[in-house]
Enzyme design. Structure first.
Site, mmCIF file in Angstrom:
data_model
loop_
_atom_site.group_PDB
_atom_site.id
_atom_site.type_symbol
_atom_site.label_atom_id
_atom_site.label_comp_id
_atom_site.label_asym_id
_atom_site.label_seq_id
_atom_site.Cartn_x
_atom_site.Cartn_y
_atom_site.Cartn_z
ATOM 1 N N ARG A 171 0.825 -1.213 0.000
ATOM 2 C CA ARG A 171 0.000 0.000 0.000
ATOM 3 C C ARG A 171 0.859 1.263 0.000
ATOM 4 N NH1 ARG A 171 -5.205 -0.056 2.490
ATOM 5 N NH2 ARG A 171 -4.699 1.756 3.731
ATOM 6 N N ARG A 175 9.257 5.854 -3.902
ATOM 7 C CA ARG A 175 9.534 6.784 -5.008
ATOM 8 C C ARG A 175 10.998 7.189 -5.043
ATOM 9 N NH1 ARG A 175 5.075 10.084 -3.001
ATOM 10 N NH2 ARG A 175 3.141 9.165 -3.806
ATOM 11 N N ARG A 248 -8.530 -5.561 14.398
ATOM 12 C CA ARG A 248 -7.650 -4.757 15.255
ATOM 13 C C ARG A 248 -8.487 -3.567 15.675
ATOM 14 N NH1 ARG A 248 -3.591 -6.446 17.770
ATOM 15 N NH2 ARG A 248 -2.332 -4.548 17.609
ATOM 16 N N ARG A 279 1.189 6.360 16.514
ATOM 17 C CA ARG A 279 1.392 7.694 15.948
ATOM 18 C C ARG A 279 0.707 8.759 16.793
ATOM 19 N NH1 ARG A 279 -1.999 6.563 10.341
ATOM 20 N NH2 ARG A 279 -3.898 5.872 11.349
ATOM 21 N N GLU A 305 -2.317 7.393 19.275
ATOM 22 C CA GLU A 305 -3.039 6.195 18.829
ATOM 23 C C GLU A 305 -2.348 4.933 19.296
ATOM 24 O OE1 GLU A 305 -4.539 7.691 14.546
ATOM 25 O OE2 GLU A 305 -4.066 5.560 14.688
ATOM 26 N N TYR A 353 -11.157 -4.169 3.833
ATOM 27 C CA TYR A 353 -10.402 -2.965 4.131
ATOM 28 C C TYR A 353 -10.771 -1.897 3.091
ATOM 29 C CZ TYR A 353 -6.163 -0.580 5.818
ATOM 30 O OH TYR A 353 -5.267 0.290 6.394
ATOM 31 N N ASP A 355 -11.263 1.823 1.774
ATOM 32 C CA ASP A 355 -11.019 3.243 1.990
ATOM 33 C C ASP A 355 -12.331 3.984 1.729
ATOM 34 O OD1 ASP A 355 -8.388 3.575 2.833
ATOM 35 O OD2 ASP A 355 -7.601 3.348 0.802
HETATM 36 P P1 FAD Z 1 -18.574 2.518 9.586
HETATM 37 O O1 FAD Z 1 -18.078 3.899 9.557
HETATM 38 O O2 FAD Z 1 -17.977 1.587 10.595
HETATM 39 O O3 FAD Z 1 -20.165 2.568 9.799
HETATM 40 C C1 FAD Z 1 -20.944 1.482 10.241
HETATM 41 C C2 FAD Z 1 -21.972 2.037 11.204
HETATM 42 O O4 FAD Z 1 -22.900 0.993 11.563
HETATM 43 C C3 FAD Z 1 -21.339 2.517 12.514
HETATM 44 O O5 FAD Z 1 -21.721 3.860 12.759
HETATM 45 C C4 FAD Z 1 -21.915 1.576 13.565
HETATM 46 O O6 FAD Z 1 -22.125 2.190 14.821
HETATM 47 C C5 FAD Z 1 -23.249 1.164 12.927
HETATM 48 N N1 FAD Z 1 -23.752 -0.114 13.434
HETATM 49 C C6 FAD Z 1 -23.056 -1.278 13.557
HETATM 50 N N2 FAD Z 1 -23.847 -2.233 14.089
HETATM 51 C C7 FAD Z 1 -25.066 -1.653 14.307
HETATM 52 C C8 FAD Z 1 -26.276 -2.125 14.858
HETATM 53 N N3 FAD Z 1 -26.405 -3.382 15.315
HETATM 54 N N4 FAD Z 1 -27.338 -1.286 14.942
HETATM 55 C C9 FAD Z 1 -27.231 0.012 14.506
HETATM 56 N N5 FAD Z 1 -26.081 0.521 13.979
HETATM 57 C C10 FAD Z 1 -25.002 -0.311 13.885
HETATM 58 N N6 FAD Z 1 -10.237 5.732 4.564
HETATM 59 C C11 FAD Z 1 -9.713 6.669 3.734
HETATM 60 O O7 FAD Z 1 -10.143 6.775 2.576
HETATM 61 N N7 FAD Z 1 -8.742 7.533 4.178
HETATM 62 C C12 FAD Z 1 -8.232 7.472 5.436
HETATM 63 O O8 FAD Z 1 -7.351 8.271 5.773
HETATM 64 C C13 FAD Z 1 -8.738 6.473 6.323
HETATM 65 N N8 FAD Z 1 -8.262 6.375 7.575
HETATM 66 C C14 FAD Z 1 -8.749 5.406 8.404
HETATM 67 C C15 FAD Z 1 -8.237 5.335 9.684
HETATM 68 C C16 FAD Z 1 -8.704 4.363 10.560
HETATM 69 C C17 FAD Z 1 -8.154 4.290 11.969
HETATM 70 C C18 FAD Z 1 -9.682 3.430 10.108
HETATM 71 C C19 FAD Z 1 -10.168 2.327 11.027
HETATM 72 C C20 FAD Z 1 -10.218 3.518 8.833
HETATM 73 C C21 FAD Z 1 -9.760 4.507 7.963
HETATM 74 N N9 FAD Z 1 -10.294 4.655 6.684
HETATM 75 C C22 FAD Z 1 -9.772 5.599 5.834
HETATM 76 C C23 FAD Z 1 -11.443 3.818 6.208
HETATM 77 C C24 FAD Z 1 -12.825 4.480 6.498
HETATM 78 O O9 FAD Z 1 -12.970 4.664 7.884
HETATM 79 C C25 FAD Z 1 -13.950 3.584 5.941
HETATM 80 O O10 FAD Z 1 -13.822 3.459 4.539
HETATM 81 C C26 FAD Z 1 -15.379 4.067 6.232
HETATM 82 O O11 FAD Z 1 -15.525 4.545 7.541
HETATM 83 C C27 FAD Z 1 -16.341 2.920 6.010
HETATM 84 O O12 FAD Z 1 -17.665 3.312 6.261
HETATM 85 P P2 FAD Z 1 -18.761 2.243 6.679
HETATM 86 O O13 FAD Z 1 -20.071 2.953 6.637
HETATM 87 O O14 FAD Z 1 -18.615 1.013 5.883
HETATM 88 O O15 FAD Z 1 -18.397 1.792 8.180
HETATM 89 N N1 UDP Z 2 3.870 1.181 7.668
HETATM 90 C C1 UDP Z 2 5.111 1.133 8.258
HETATM 91 N N2 UDP Z 2 5.661 2.297 8.733
HETATM 92 C C2 UDP Z 2 5.030 3.493 8.631
HETATM 93 C C3 UDP Z 2 3.767 3.533 8.005
HETATM 94 C C4 UDP Z 2 3.211 2.358 7.533
HETATM 95 O O1 UDP Z 2 5.688 0.060 8.381
HETATM 96 O O2 UDP Z 2 5.573 4.506 9.093
HETATM 97 C C5 UDP Z 2 3.295 -0.105 7.181
HETATM 98 C C6 UDP Z 2 2.346 -0.747 8.198
HETATM 99 O O3 UDP Z 2 2.514 -2.153 8.107
HETATM 100 C C7 UDP Z 2 0.967 -0.385 7.694
HETATM 101 C C8 UDP Z 2 1.200 -0.415 6.184
HETATM 102 O O4 UDP Z 2 2.530 0.111 6.015
HETATM 103 O O5 UDP Z 2 -0.003 -1.323 8.092
HETATM 104 C C9 UDP Z 2 0.205 0.411 5.399
HETATM 105 O O6 UDP Z 2 0.284 1.752 5.840
HETATM 106 P P1 UDP Z 2 -0.956 2.708 5.830
HETATM 107 O O7 UDP Z 2 -0.524 4.044 6.253
HETATM 108 O O8 UDP Z 2 -1.640 2.522 4.531
HETATM 109 O O9 UDP Z 2 -1.804 2.072 7.009
HETATM 110 P P2 UDP Z 2 -3.253 2.408 7.536
HETATM 111 O O10 UDP Z 2 -3.041 3.027 8.884
HETATM 112 O O11 UDP Z 2 -3.944 3.306 6.554
HETATM 113 O O12 UDP Z 2 -3.831 1.048 7.582
#
Ligand code: FAD
Ligand code: UDP
Length: 373
Positions: A171, A175, A248, A279, A305, A353, A355
């Site tokens: 991922r 570069r 996780r 981080r 975090e 997973y 985005d």
């Molecule tokens: P969710 O946001 O999890 O929504 C599901 C909803 O269903 C929740 O609000 C939950 O409470 C509700 N629910 C579950 N069970 C029930 C129930 N029984 N009754 C009623 N409600 C319920 N994507 C990016 O593009 N860029 C990023 O930088 C990025 N950073 C991320 C960082 C982290 C730490 C994580 C975990 C993800 C990240 N993502 C990122 C991914 C992004 O969060 C997801 O693509 C997006 O939130 C998915 O939306 P969703 O609606 O599928 O899930």
């Molecule tokens: N990663 C790493 N060092 C860093 C940043 C990322 O080793 O400083 C690795 C780590 O295994 C991570 C993967 O690269 O799970 C993908 O990184 P990304 O930032 O896409 O992770 P995200 O937090 O979005 O899952």
């Protein structure tokens, strides 16, 4: 009252689907068990700073349809993600680029950097990388692996790099130029007024009930609409009959600081094994230190975090797509394929997973299929 669709979950997937179905004149009800909409992309305005409560979210995509769609509901800023790595006090540029190689080895030209990596790769004698460690060493060599990847990855995933699939590290861009943009994306940014505001606009014509868990009255909710779209965890719907899928989870320690600038960047990764957090996020820099009206914000808010194994009852964050969980998911998927009233969607419903852009596209496609049925 009978609805055409009940959508369980007011996250991004549920909101996009609800918006599309509502404008197609379908009767839609959204229920959400949390006390707020927006799921994991929820942002909360604290002293003018949009705090990313469930982790930093940067919208990035190559898909113009997804980009145009979200821009209908929010004004995006021109944020470009350029996190830095802190390894025991040494600062490195991310993703791996010429600034990183120069700091690590003192090399100046792309050819010198490539030669350095090739030499380390040859020394390690890896032919076909079979796990994350081998993949990482093949891509960037042993030193970068040990300083910038090994500790961070083992903290993030709670597993040895030899036990993790190679694809996770692919991922990250590699570069041989001085471009430190973390994403290879044509479009990138963050809503100036926060993600919650964007989701609010998507849902403005739809009835939404927060603090409402589908499982509080499953029979009633199954009966309330012709079709149900479930965006919670698929194993919870089937009462974990084959066992729990694993995730996780991430814990956040958020602190308000009096200073105006705590770390000089929105994201600093701590890549050594000893620092307990993965981080630190400094939220104000996601909008260049300004509030939604463009005024400079005083003081700052940071979140440390910590990544840990998920236990039932906690918020699931990252699906673990290893063999065991993939097989378990397949069994739940088989059950869901036989349903005609309920459809599973989103990151938790599909155990993927996703985005944000792929979440949007997936919801738009489902909406189109349902509307044309
Ligand atoms: P969710 O946001 O999890 O929504 C599901 C909803 O269903 C929740 O609000 C939950 O409470 C509700 N629910 C579950 N069970 C029930 C129930 N029984 N009754 C009623 N409600 C319920 N994507 C990016 O593009 N860029 C990023 O930088 C990025 N950073 C991320 C960082 C982290 C730490 C994580 C975990 C993800 C990240 N993502 C990122 C991914 C992004 O969060 C997801 O693509 C997006 O939130 C998915 O939306 P969703 O609606 O599928 O899930
Ligand atoms: N990663 C790493 N060092 C860093 C940043 C990322 O080793 O400083 C690795 C780590 O295994 C991570 C993967 O690269 O799970 C993908 O990184 P990304 O930032 O896409 O992770 P995200 O937090 O979005 O899952």
């Amino acid at each position: 009252m009978k609805y055409d669709y009940l959508i369980v979950g007011a996250g991004l997937f549920g909101a996009v689907l609800a918006q599309q179905l509502t404008v197609a004149n379908k009767k839609v009800l959204v229920i959400e068990r949390r006390n707020h909409i927006a799921g994991n992309i929820y942002t909360e305005d604290i002293n003018g700073i949009a705090v990313h409560k469930y982790g930093a979210h940067i919208f990035h995509t190559n898909d113009k349809t997804a980009w145009d769609y979200v821009n209908r509901f929010a004004e995006f800023n021109r944020y470009t993600n350029s996190p830095i790595a802190n390894y025991k006090g040494e600062i490195y540029s991310l993703p791996f680029n010429m600034y990183t190689f120069n700091k690590m080895w003192g090399v100046i030209t792309p050819q010198e950097a490539a030669d350095y990596i090739q030499k380390e790769k040859n020394d390690s004698k890896i032919q076909n990388p079979e796990n994350l460690e081998e993949q990482a060493i093949s891509l960037v060599g042993k030193q970068i692996y040990e300083k910038l990847i090994k500790g961070y990855t083992e903290k993030q995933w709670g597993r040895d790099c030899k036990e993790l699939p190679a694809f996770i590290i692919k991922r990250l861009p590699l570069r041989f130029n001085y471009d430190n943009n973390y994403f290879n994306a044509l479009y990138q940014g963050i809503p100036v007024s926060g993600y919650t505001d964007m989701i609010n606009r998507m849902l403005e014509k739809t009835t939404v009930l927060c603090n409402t868990d589908f499982f509080d009255d499953k029979e009633k909710y199954l009966d309330i609409a012709d079709k149900v779209i479930f965006t919670g965890t698929i194993d919870s719907y089937y009462n974990y009959c084959y066992g729990h899928l694993q995730y996780r989870t991430v814990k956040f320690e958020t602190e308000q600081k009096k200073c105006d600038n705590y770390q000089g960047n929105s994201v600093v990764n701590y890549t050594d094994r000893e620092t307990p957090w993965t981080r630190i996020i400094e939220h104000k820099w996601f909008n260049f230190g300004k509030d939604k009206n463009g005024n400079a914000v005083h003081g700052t808010i940071i979140s440390k975090e910590y990544s840990t194994e998920w236990t039932p009852g906690e918020e699931p964050y990252y699906p673990i797509n290893d063999e065991k969980n993939t097989e378990l998911y397949r069994k739940y998927k088989e059950l869901s394929d036989n349903e005609d009233k309920i459809i599973f969607g989103g990151r938790l419903g599909e155990y993927k997973y996703y985005d944000m852009d792929t979440t949007v596209i997936s919801a738009l496609k489902l909406a189109e299929r349902l509307i044309n049925q």
